[in-house]
Each structure stands twice: as structure tokens, then as C-alpha cells.
Design a protein around this motif. Structure first.
Motif, PDB file in Angstrom:
ATOM      1  N   PRO A 151      58.650  51.548  51.324  1.00 18.95           N
ATOM      2  CA  PRO A 151      58.229  51.158  52.665  1.00 18.95           C
ATOM      3  C   PRO A 151      57.055  50.195  52.604  1.00 18.95           C
ATOM      4  O   PRO A 151      56.332  50.127  51.607  1.00 18.95           O
ATOM      5  CB  PRO A 151      57.837  52.484  53.318  1.00 18.95           C
ATOM      6  N   MET A 152      56.909  49.433  53.691  1.00 21.18           N
ATOM      7  CA  MET A 152      55.839  48.444  53.743  1.00 21.18           C
ATOM      8  C   MET A 152      54.460  49.085  53.699  1.00 21.18           C
ATOM      9  O   MET A 152      53.567  48.628  53.023  1.00 21.18           O
ATOM     10  CB  MET A 152      55.939  47.651  55.046  1.00 21.18           C
ATOM     11  N   GLU A 153      54.318  50.153  54.486  1.00 19.25           N
ATOM     12  CA  GLU A 153      52.988  50.726  54.649  1.00 19.25           C
ATOM     13  C   GLU A 153      52.670  51.668  53.503  1.00 19.25           C
ATOM     14  O   GLU A 153      53.543  52.143  52.798  1.00 19.25           O
ATOM     15  CB  GLU A 153      52.919  51.508  55.967  1.00 19.25           C
ATOM     16  N   LYS A 160      51.261  55.843  61.200  1.00 25.13           N
ATOM     17  CA  LYS A 160      52.319  54.883  61.485  1.00 25.13           C
ATOM     18  C   LYS A 160      53.631  55.456  61.012  1.00 25.13           C
ATOM     19  O   LYS A 160      53.696  56.100  59.978  1.00 25.13           O
ATOM     20  CB  LYS A 160      52.049  53.560  60.758  1.00 25.13           C
ATOM     21  N   ASP A 161      54.668  55.194  61.768  1.00 25.44           N
ATOM     22  CA  ASP A 161      55.945  55.754  61.396  1.00 25.44           C
ATOM     23  C   ASP A 161      57.069  54.845  61.839  1.00 25.44           C
ATOM     24  O   ASP A 161      56.915  54.067  62.773  1.00 25.44           O
ATOM     25  CB  ASP A 161      56.113  57.119  62.053  1.00 25.44           C
ATOM     26  N   ASP A 162      58.189  54.959  61.162  1.00 24.84           N
ATOM     27  CA  ASP A 162      59.322  54.124  61.508  1.00 24.84           C
ATOM     28  C   ASP A 162      59.782  54.357  62.945  1.00 24.84           C
ATOM     29  O   ASP A 162      60.444  53.508  63.525  1.00 24.84           O
ATOM     30  CB  ASP A 162      60.495  54.400  60.553  1.00 24.84           C
ATOM     31  N   MET A 164      58.191  54.193  65.488  1.00 25.60           N
ATOM     32  CA  MET A 164      57.606  53.159  66.328  1.00 25.60           C
ATOM     33  C   MET A 164      58.438  51.890  66.272  1.00 25.60           C
ATOM     34  O   MET A 164      58.257  50.983  67.071  1.00 25.60           O
ATOM     35  CB  MET A 164      56.179  52.836  65.862  1.00 25.60           C
ATOM     36  N   PHE A 165      59.327  51.799  65.304  1.00 25.74           N
ATOM     37  CA  PHE A 165      60.114  50.594  65.162  1.00 25.74           C
ATOM     38  C   PHE A 165      61.589  50.853  65.421  1.00 25.74           C
ATOM     39  O   PHE A 165      62.439  50.110  64.970  1.00 25.74           O
ATOM     40  CB  PHE A 165      59.888  49.982  63.775  1.00 25.74           C
ATOM     41  N   GLY A 166      61.860  51.932  66.109  1.00 24.56           N
ATOM     42  CA  GLY A 166      63.206  52.134  66.608  1.00 24.56           C
ATOM     43  C   GLY A 166      64.212  52.621  65.606  1.00 24.56           C
ATOM     44  O   GLY A 166      65.398  52.489  65.824  1.00 24.56           O
ATOM     45  N   ARG A 167      63.800  53.141  64.446  1.00 26.05           N
ATOM     46  CA  ARG A 167      64.805  53.679  63.553  1.00 26.05           C
ATOM     47  C   ARG A 167      64.412  55.032  62.985  1.00 26.05           C
ATOM     48  O   ARG A 167      64.233  55.210  61.805  1.00 26.05           O
ATOM     49  CB  ARG A 167      65.199  52.763  62.411  1.00 26.05           C
TER      50      ARG A 167
ATOM     51  N   LYS B  60      59.696  41.116  53.169  1.00 31.30           N
ATOM     52  CA  LYS B  60      59.427  42.546  53.288  1.00 31.30           C
ATOM     53  C   LYS B  60      58.591  42.842  54.531  1.00 31.30           C
ATOM     54  O   LYS B  60      58.866  43.781  55.278  1.00 31.30           O
ATOM     55  CB  LYS B  60      58.685  43.026  52.030  1.00 31.30           C
ATOM     56  N   ARG B  64      59.146  45.072  59.011  1.00 30.61           N
ATOM     57  CA  ARG B  64      58.363  46.010  59.812  1.00 30.61           C
ATOM     58  C   ARG B  64      57.777  45.369  61.052  1.00 30.61           C
ATOM     59  O   ARG B  64      56.954  45.976  61.720  1.00 30.61           O
ATOM     60  CB  ARG B  64      57.214  46.597  58.963  1.00 30.61           C
ATOM     61  N   ASP B 338      64.587  46.013  71.921  1.00 29.43           N
ATOM     62  CA  ASP B 338      65.631  46.055  70.903  1.00 29.43           C
ATOM     63  C   ASP B 338      66.451  44.771  70.939  1.00 29.43           C
ATOM     64  O   ASP B 338      66.812  44.291  72.009  1.00 29.43           O
ATOM     65  CB  ASP B 338      66.564  47.247  71.161  1.00 29.43           C
ATOM     66  N   GLY B 364      67.732  47.406  65.928  1.00 27.98           N
ATOM     67  CA  GLY B 364      66.386  47.935  66.098  1.00 27.98           C
ATOM     68  C   GLY B 364      65.428  46.889  66.648  1.00 27.98           C
ATOM     69  O   GLY B 364      65.833  45.847  67.144  1.00 27.98           O
ATOM     70  N   ARG B 365      64.157  47.201  66.546  1.00 26.22           N
ATOM     71  CA  ARG B 365      63.135  46.294  67.081  1.00 26.22           C
ATOM     72  C   ARG B 365      62.672  45.303  66.043  1.00 26.22           C
ATOM     73  O   ARG B 365      61.932  44.380  66.339  1.00 26.22           O
ATOM     74  CB  ARG B 365      61.939  47.116  67.555  1.00 26.22           C
ATOM     75  N   THR B 366      63.058  45.536  64.805  1.00 28.66           N
ATOM     76  CA  THR B 366      62.690  44.643  63.725  1.00 28.66           C
ATOM     77  C   THR B 366      63.980  44.216  63.030  1.00 28.66           C
ATOM     78  O   THR B 366      64.996  44.885  63.168  1.00 28.66           O
ATOM     79  CB  THR B 366      61.808  45.377  62.705  1.00 28.66           C
TER      80      THR B 366
END
Lengths: 172, 411
Positions: A151-153, A160-162, A164-167, B60, B64, B338, B364-366
Motif C-alpha cells: 500500500p501507498m501509506e 487512513k484507510d482504503d 476513504m477511497f471507495g474500496r 503508485k 491513492r 466515483d 472507485g474514486r481513484t
């Protein structure tokens, strides 16, 4: 005669009956999936055939799908016929345990660095590549950073968690 | 530690050739490139380029980030013409979303893209001149890069890494000052450009240095995946603006300059002619915008596609007074929009060639996966072949005439 997606599909199916699957035309770009061991056979045919003439490698890259068991890693080729100005996209899938893919460097010099980059980030083993070493990352790196398990973070962060990014994922 | 990069051969003490380490930072390479060269006197026998010194893992990071935050990453690819990269990214998302852009917005985009093409080519060409020993031309044309950057500043607020435009159009309309600055540029640029041409194009010393240096045949160039001015210098008339028009480039009348042998001089001349073509495109775009505004005065206020309002920040006065606008503002800023699932490849004609975006969206959003097809990265691998058996000084001008930009090379 203007080369269209239908003609390309017909010619390919004639030459490789039954093995090319998952045909589609997202946003007008002809897309199909080839068996991993036939990737160079198909590309050579696309290159040599007088009507198809796909002699320009636009792009070569990898995608990682950790959820697809047995076909986690995918190589995506974008080929271009400059004469008739038409593109196509070819995909192959290989298992993450044995990511062996035949190299395209014999056909396209451009594939040399593109494959090195794809190896560098996804760990494909391009069989027959003249110089398959890392290109953008440091030589000492012992993992393939574009795979989804990295993961990036910072993994120790909990704010922070995925999700927050819709998955999916869970907030601790 | 694994084995070291620089391998000296066993007979290195007896050998008669010299191993020379050029770079990573060297005034003549204009960027972070390392080349380990094997030279025999002045002849380059072989060179091994090492890249990746400014690799920043954009692909990468992009996995995110919400779509609108990726624009700032594209700025830093080819930073000599970041507006083209920005527009390329916006048009990619617009293709994914299926948004149709109003003509006026397209023309405004064309103006911005061609301005940045001019500034990109000006930098490249004047730097080729500098590397051949002519510093004067550089000082002539750089004031016009400054004028172009002032226009960018007026439109978007920043100069080098612009983050210009939004999905659907621009963040705000062009101001009167922007058009005034554009007019000033258009009025004064041809005279100086002409002066620069007089100084360089038929200059005996310059021609002797450039003609025959670092050539590549059309066949090899295509095999190496060359695009842009470097491919056109070999005689192949492939230009994304014509082959797969985006942003209404099909409405414009312009020529694709081509060279013949693909040496430094051809690359220089192709870029030189492209500057004039870009100038003419901007002129046509201004006329077209004027025509639209004369016929439909209400279109003066159009600077983004209304369909894109899920991705385009609403005007601030609306945010403070209207519920809908406030919701959109919040959702966009929080990255809660989305995008539809799909995969799209879109390319634009960047300063150095076909800048492609391969985007896989899983809804998704990304992006699920985003790959930049960076023209520099692909053609720089031909560098050893181009400089082999040439003079060492030719290798330097070959490098600058290829216009390899470290940001685009390493991503």
C-alpha cells in the motif's frame, strides 16, 4: 480498403481459431485476451501480415489483480498500425507464482526498457530479454512495488484507510 | 549489497580506451542523466545510460488519489510543457466519463497547449544552440517563454507546474488581462523568432556542428517507438493531433513539418517549424473564439462543460449561497466522486511526442491502475545507438536535441 476492428478480429480468429477471447471495444479500441504462451506468435502475425501491419509498439505495461487466482498479473500491449491509423490492445494473464512472459524485444527495440520497467514494478520474467534488470528503482530492492500488496501509506497508520477511497477496508 | 553498477573489465589497466562517467549532474546534460561512456579519443564506442535518479513513483501515488489530485502529478512529467500534460489528463477523464466539451473551451485549451508547445520547443532549440556554443539566441527567445508563463500565471495562477484547467474545462474564465497578454505575445513574438532563425538556421558554424550528428533512420526510430518531433525529423508524419484529434484539433489548418535523415539539424528544424505552426494555430483559435463570441455573445461566459459538474468545482459565490453547489464542492474536495468502471487509453501530442494515459478504473474514486506512456522514456533507449561511433561532442548535442526531460523519463 479501410482496416476496421471487424476485419482485424476476423483475421485473428482465422489464424488463431478459438484461443483469442474476451473481445471488446471499450471506447472504440479493439481489445482481446491471448494465451500467455502465444503472445509473441500473435504479435508476430500482427506485425507480418500485409493488411494488419501493426508495426508500432505504443505501450507495454502491467496490471496486478490480486483477486484473480491463477492469473494475477496481466501484461497489456498497445499496438498501432500507423498506415491505417488504428490501434489495438492485447492482454495476457500469468500467475503471480510463475510470471513468465515471452519478450517482445526481438520484434520491437522499444520493448527493451518498457519490459525492464514492467519487470521492475511487477516482477514479470520476460523470457529472452537481453538485459532484464531494474531500471527506475534501486538495484538492491527486493520486492515489486506496484503490486497491490504494497500500500501507498505507511501500514502502521490507522487514521487512513482504503474505505476513504471507495474500496472497502476497515477503519480501526 | 548486490554487485556494483560500474563494472571495470579485468584488462582495464591494459586497455587503450577510456571509461568516462558523464553525469548524473553535469552542466551539459540539462537534467539528471548518467551515462557511462567508453571513448577512444574523441569517438564514443559505447554508452550505458542509467536512469531513475528522480523517480517519484507517480503511478503508485496515483492509485491513492482522487482524479482531480492527479493533475498535479502530470505537471511534473515534462515540466517544460506541463499544460499539455494537464490537458491530456483532463481529456482522458473526459473520455472515460463521456463528457462533450463546448467548442469555446476546446479552443481555449488549444491556445494553452500550443503556447506550451512553443515554450517547450523554444527551450529545446535554444539549448541546442547553447550546446553548440551560441549563447545569444538563448537570451533572445527566453523573454518569450517568460511572456508565455505570464499568460499561464494569469489563467491559472502558477507558471512552471501549472495544474491548469479542470475536468470539463477551466477553473475560471480567461480574464481580459489574459487576452491582453496573449495579444502582446502574438504581436511581438514573430519578430524575435525571425531574428533567432536568422541567427541560427543557416549559420555555417551551427550547421556544421549539427548536420550528421546523432542520426537515426525512420525504420529504427519507429522500431524504437519514437514519436513527436524526433520521429518527424526522420520523415514520418505521425502527429497525434492529426491522427487522433482531441480538443477539436480537426478544426484547425496546420502542417506537419518533417525532416529527412533524423539528425540534430533535422530535429532542430522540425521544432523550429512547429513553433510557427503552433503560432498559426493560436491565431486561428483566437479568430474562432472571436467568431463564436460575436455570433453567440452568451458563450463568452462558457469556460467548462456543464455536464462535468460532478467533477468541476462550482463557483465560490454559489458554494456560499446554494445547497447543490455546496454539496458538490464538499464531495469533490473530499474525493468522494466515483468514476465509472472502464479502461481507456488516451494520448495527446506532448512537447516530445505521444503522451499516453492508460487508465483502468474499477469504479472507485481513484484509478485502479494508471500508466503514463512517457515519450522520453521510450526514445531515450535509442541514445546509445544514435551516438555510437560519433564524436563525444556530438553525443552532447544529440542528448539536448532529443529534448530528454528527466521528469518525464523517470515519472
Amino acid at each position: 480498403m479501410v482496416l476496421t476492428n471487424e476485419i482485424i478480429k476476423e483475421k485473428l480468429n482465422e489464424k488463431f481459431p478459438g484461443v483469442l477471447v474476451e473481445w471488446g471495444e471499450p471506447y472504440g479500441l479493439l481489445t482481446f485476451r491471448a494465451p500467455a504462451e502465444l503472445n509473441m506468435k500473435v504479435m508476430q502475425f500482427l506485425y507480418d501480415d500485409e493488411t494488419l501491419c501493426f508495426r508500432f509498439l505504443t505501450d507495454l505495461t502491467g496490471v496486478h489483480f490480486p483477486d484473480r487466482k491463477g492469473e494475477e498479473l496481466s501484461v497489456v500491449y498497445h499496438l498501432h498500425n500507423l498506415k491505417d491509423n488504428i490501434r489495438l490492445r492485447m492482454k495476457i494473464y500469468v500467475p503471480v507464482e510463475r510470471p513468465d512472459v515471452f519478450t517482445a524485444t526481438q520484434l520491437f527495440s522499444a520493448a527493451n526498457w518498457m519490459e525492464r520497467e514492467t519487470y521492475d514494478f511487477f516482477g514479470f520474467n520476460f523470457v529472452g530479454h537481453p538485459n532484464l534488470i531494474r531500471i527506475l528503482n534501486v538495484d538492491e530492492m527486493d520486492y515489486f512495488p506496484m503490486r497491490k500488496e504494497y500500500p501507498m501509506e505507511d501500514p502502521t497508520r490507522v487514521d487512513k484507510d482504503d474505505e476513504m477511497f471507495g474500496r472497502g477496508g476497515t477503519i480501526v | 549489497m548486490t554487485e556494483h553498477h560500474i563494472k571495470l573489465s579485468e584488462e582495464s589497466l591494459q586497455k587503450e580506451t577510456t571509461t568516462l562517467n558523464l553525469g548524473p549532474t553535469h552542466p551539459a546534460t540539462h537534467g539528471v542523466f548518467q551515462n557511462i561512456m567508453e571513448i577512444d579519443g574523441e569517438r564514443v564506442l559505447d554508452t550505458v545510460p542509467t536512469i531513475g535518479y528522480i523517480h517519484r513513483a507517480f503511478e503508485k501515488i496515483a492509485e491513492r488519489r482522487p482524479y482531480y489530485q492527479i493533475t498535479t502529478l502530470t505537471d511534473r512529467l515534462n515540466y517544460c510543457s506541463s499544460p499539455i500534460n494537464n490537458m491530456g489528463w483532463h481529456t482522458t477523464i473526459e473520455k472515460l466519463l463521456g463528457i462533450k466539451i463546448p467548442k469555446r473551451v476546446d479552443y481555449l485549451r488549444v491556445i494553452i497547449m500550443e503556447l506550451s508547445r512553443i515554450s517547450d520547443h523554444l527551450v529545446c532549440n535554444s539549448v541546442v544552440a547553447v550546446d553548440t556554443g551560441a549563447l545569444t539566441g538563448f537570451t533572445y527567445v527566453f523573454q518569450f517563454r517568460e511572456l508565455i508563463y505570464e499568460i499561464f500565471e494569469e489563467v491559472c495562477g502558477s507558471r512552471l507546474t501549472t495544474n491548469i484547467g479542470r475536468v470539463g474545462g477551466f477553473e475560471r474564465n480567461f480574464t481580459v488581462a489574459a487576452f491582453t497578454k496573449l495579444k502582446k505575445f502574438m504581436d511581438t513574438f514573430p519578430k524575435t523568432m525571425k531574428e533567432f532563425e536568422n541567427l541560427m538556421n543557416r549559420n555555417r558554424i551551427f550547421m556544421d556542428r549539427c548536420i550528421g550528428a546523432g542520426p537515426i533512420s525512420a525504420e529504427r526510430a519507429l522500431n524504437y517507438g519514437f514519436t513527436g518531433p524526433n520521429l518527424r525529423a526522420t520523415g514520418v508524419d505521425y502527429d497525434v493531433r492529426v491522427a487522433q484529434p482531441y480538443s477539436s484539433y480537426e478544426d484547425f489548418d496546420f502542417k506537419i513539418p518533417v525532416g529527412t535523415v533524423g539528425d540534430v539539424y533535422d530535429r532542430y528544424m522540425v521544432r523550429n517549424d512547429e513553433i510557427w505552426q503552433s503560432y498559426s494555430i493560436i491565431k486561428q483559435a483566437l479568430e474562432k473564439i472571436e467568431k463564436i463570441e460575436r455570433e453567440f455573445p452568451e458563450q463568452k461566459e462558457i469556460f467548462y462543460a456543464p455536464e462535468a459538474d460532478h467533477f468541476h468545482l462550482p463557483p465560490k459565490e454559489d458554494v456560499y449561497t446554494k445547497m447543490e453547489a455546496l454539496i458538490y464542492q464538499f464531495k469533490i474536495i473530499m474525493g468522494e466522486i466515483d468514476a465509472p468502471a472502464g479502461e481507456v487509453y488516451h494520448s495527446v501530442e506532448g512537447g516530445n511526442g505521444e503522451l499516453g494515459f492508460y487508465l483502468v478504473s474499477d469504479g472507485g474514486r481513484t484509478p485502479y491502475r494508471l500508466h503514463f506512456r512517457r515519450p522520453c522514456f521510450i526514445y531515450y533507449q535509442a541514445f546509445p545507438e544514435m551516438v555510437r561511433n560519433g564524436f563525444f561532442s556530438d553525443a552532447i548535442i544529440t542528448l539536448s536535441s532529443l529534448n530528454v526531460i528527466a521528469g518525464e523519463l523517470d515519472a
